[in-house]
Design an enzyme around this catalytic site. Structure first.
Site, mmCIF file in Angstrom:
data_model
loop_
_atom_site.group_PDB
_atom_site.id
_atom_site.type_symbol
_atom_site.label_atom_id
_atom_site.label_comp_id
_atom_site.label_asym_id
_atom_site.label_seq_id
_atom_site.Cartn_x
_atom_site.Cartn_y
_atom_site.Cartn_z
ATOM 1 N N HIS A 75 0.861 -1.179 0.000
ATOM 2 C CA HIS A 75 0.000 0.000 0.000
ATOM 3 C C HIS A 75 0.896 1.228 0.000
ATOM 4 O O HIS A 75 1.731 1.397 0.883
ATOM 5 C CB HIS A 75 -0.921 0.031 1.222
ATOM 6 C CG HIS A 75 -1.824 1.236 1.236
ATOM 7 N ND1 HIS A 75 -3.041 1.245 0.585
ATOM 8 C CD2 HIS A 75 -1.664 2.466 1.776
ATOM 9 C CE1 HIS A 75 -3.605 2.429 0.744
ATOM 10 N NE2 HIS A 75 -2.786 3.189 1.456
ATOM 11 N N CYS A 76 0.730 2.068 -1.003
ATOM 12 C CA CYS A 76 1.599 3.229 -1.183
ATOM 13 C C CYS A 76 0.831 4.504 -0.863
ATOM 14 O O CYS A 76 -0.150 4.834 -1.537
ATOM 15 C CB CYS A 76 2.119 3.274 -2.623
ATOM 16 S SG CYS A 76 3.249 4.653 -2.919
ATOM 17 N N LYS A 77 1.273 5.240 0.156
ATOM 18 C CA LYS A 77 0.611 6.492 0.512
ATOM 19 C C LYS A 77 0.817 7.564 -0.548
ATOM 20 O O LYS A 77 -0.002 8.468 -0.678
ATOM 21 C CB LYS A 77 1.130 6.989 1.857
ATOM 22 C CG LYS A 77 0.548 6.253 3.056
ATOM 23 C CD LYS A 77 0.944 6.925 4.347
ATOM 24 C CE LYS A 77 0.231 6.277 5.531
ATOM 25 N NZ LYS A 77 0.569 6.935 6.812
#
Length: 272
Positions: free
Chosen positions: A106-108
């Protein structure tokens, strides 16, 4: 599900990239003397920036959720949080609250999970931005050295109203180039580290999540073998690292924070 709203990481990332692009058009391109060459460079750079923008939009906007239906024979897992079957290799991300097909992380900075549907766009974005940054870093270093060694020619260049209408002094131009070069160095380090990490993952045939879990298990086994911390303490420490407490030598400014969220901290093989 509706697309998520823009977050602070996305705004910061777009601001840094916009600064990179503006620096080329305001500082570097005008230094090219031949107008035809300058126009060609501006067009080529604009095309590269457009490719990066499209890759970003696709990676951030595509819904990476596992859309498996109940009748699919390939469904290998059942997610209790989604209450449906999912493919083997899918994981439930707590940040997105969905199961992601071939979950990577999961990439912010994308405000989205990276999985089977958008990994290629994510990797293309990283590769293109790294190419841009390296090229501009080299050009910026050369231009700064040239201005420093040739003050008279630099003054004449900056007096050209068609190329530098802002009327910067040589010292102001040098300061702007130095600040721009610092930005390129910082971006180059972060994006280059991330690119190298994913090249390594591709060569090993692993996802970011699989790398985190395998490293955590190896370190936990090593701790148990040395008779160090109790098993529960090791497990908690590595679970914290898997969620982003450890930079994992992966360009954490791109994928730090809540790097990985899964539906079951026990990582049972039978649940997503």
């Amino acid at each position: 599900s509706p697309p998520p709203c823009m977050n602070a990481h996305q705004w910061l990332g777009m601001g840094a990239y916009a600064s990179l692009v503006l620096g080329f058009y305001l500082l570097q391109a005008p230094a090219v003397e031949d107008s035809t060459t300058r126009l060609a460079l501006e067009i080529c750079y604009g095309a590269i920036a457009l490719v990066a923008a499209c890759a970003f939009v696709k990676a951030a906007a595509v819904d990476p959720a596992d859309d498996d239906d109940d009748d699919d024979d390939e469904a290998g897992l059942f997610c209790q949080l989604c209450d449906r079957n999912v493919h083997a290799g899918s994981k439930h991300c707590r940040a997105c609250d969905k199961c992601v097909a071939h979950f990577d992380h999961h990439c912010k900075w994308l405000n989205n999970c990276v999985g089977a549907r958008n990994y290629h766009s994510f990797f293309a974005l990283v590769a293109v931005v790294l190419w841009q940054v390296c090229g501009q870093m080299c050009a910026g270093a050369w231009l700064l050295a040239w201005v420093t060694r040739n003050p008279a020619d630099a003054d004449a260049l900056l007096d050209d109203d068609d190329r530098f209408p802002s009327h910067l002094t040589r010292l102001e131009f040098q300061a702007a180039l130095a600040a721009y070069l610092l930005l390129c160095v910082c971006l180059g380090y972060l994006v280059g580290d991330l690119f190298a990490f994913h090249v390594l993952l591709i060569r090993r045939g692993m996802t970011t999540y699989e790398y985190i879990v395998s490293r955590r298990d190896e370190e936990a086994a090593a701790e148990d073998g040395r008779g160090g911390r109790d098993g529960a303490g090791v497990r908690r420490a590595h679970w914290k690292a898997a969620k982003g407490g450890d930079v994992l030598r992966c360009g954490c400014s791109w994928c730090g924070g809540n790097r990985v969220g899964v539906g079951d901290e026990d990582d049972g093989d039978g649940d997503a």
